[in-house]
Design a protein around this motif. Sequence first.
Motif, short mmCIF file in Angstrom:
data_model
loop_
_atom_site.label_atom_id
_atom_site.label_comp_id
_atom_site.label_asym_id
_atom_site.label_seq_id
_atom_site.Cartn_x
_atom_site.Cartn_y
_atom_site.Cartn_z
N LEU A 88 0.85 -1.19 0.00
CA LEU A 88 0.00 0.00 0.00
C LEU A 88 0.89 1.23 0.00
O LEU A 88 1.70 1.42 0.90
N TYR A 89 0.73 2.05 -1.03
CA TYR A 89 1.51 3.28 -1.16
C TYR A 89 0.63 4.45 -0.77
O TYR A 89 -0.51 4.54 -1.21
N PHE A 90 1.16 5.36 0.02
CA PHE A 90 0.41 6.51 0.48
C PHE A 90 0.93 7.79 -0.16
O PHE A 90 2.07 7.83 -0.67
N ALA A 91 0.12 8.84 -0.15
CA ALA A 91 0.46 10.10 -0.80
C ALA A 91 1.73 10.74 -0.23
O ALA A 91 2.44 11.44 -0.95
N ASP A 92 2.01 10.49 1.04
CA ASP A 92 3.21 11.08 1.64
C ASP A 92 4.49 10.32 1.28
O ASP A 92 5.57 10.65 1.74
N GLY A 93 4.35 9.26 0.45
CA GLY A 93 5.52 8.50 0.02
C GLY A 93 5.81 7.28 0.88
O GLY A 93 6.73 6.53 0.58
N SER A 94 5.03 7.07 1.91
CA SER A 94 5.28 5.91 2.77
C SER A 94 4.68 4.65 2.14
O SER A 94 3.85 4.71 1.23
N LEU A 95 5.11 3.52 2.63
CA LEU A 95 4.71 2.23 2.09
C LEU A 95 4.48 1.27 3.24
O LEU A 95 5.24 1.24 4.21
N VAL A 96 3.43 0.47 3.12
CA VAL A 96 3.15 -0.60 4.07
C VAL A 96 2.99 -1.88 3.27
O VAL A 96 2.26 -1.92 2.29
N THR A 97 3.69 -2.93 3.67
CA THR A 97 3.58 -4.22 3.00
C THR A 97 2.81 -5.17 3.90
O THR A 97 3.17 -5.35 5.06
N LEU A 98 1.75 -5.74 3.37
CA LEU A 98 0.94 -6.71 4.09
C LEU A 98 1.20 -8.08 3.50
O LEU A 98 1.12 -8.28 2.30
#
Length: 68
Positions: A35-45
């Motif tokens: 999951l990529y967010f607008a602030d450039g962060s990323l979460v991998t599930l």
Amino acid sequence: MPRRRALAVAAAAGSAAGAVFLRRRATRRRERAELYFADGSLVTLTQGSPEPDQLLAHARDLLAAARG
């Protein structure tokens, strides 16, 4: 003695290369959603907990529909 040392170094290098290969191979088999967010962060599930499993099920359905 130098021959024994060379063999030990070769065995250690081969073992390390084999470990890297097996880890990469195992990692490729696991399904995951990123999951990529607008602030450039990323979460991998990854598989294994309820929330990612539900999201991965939807992703599988979408991919199957797009492919065929």
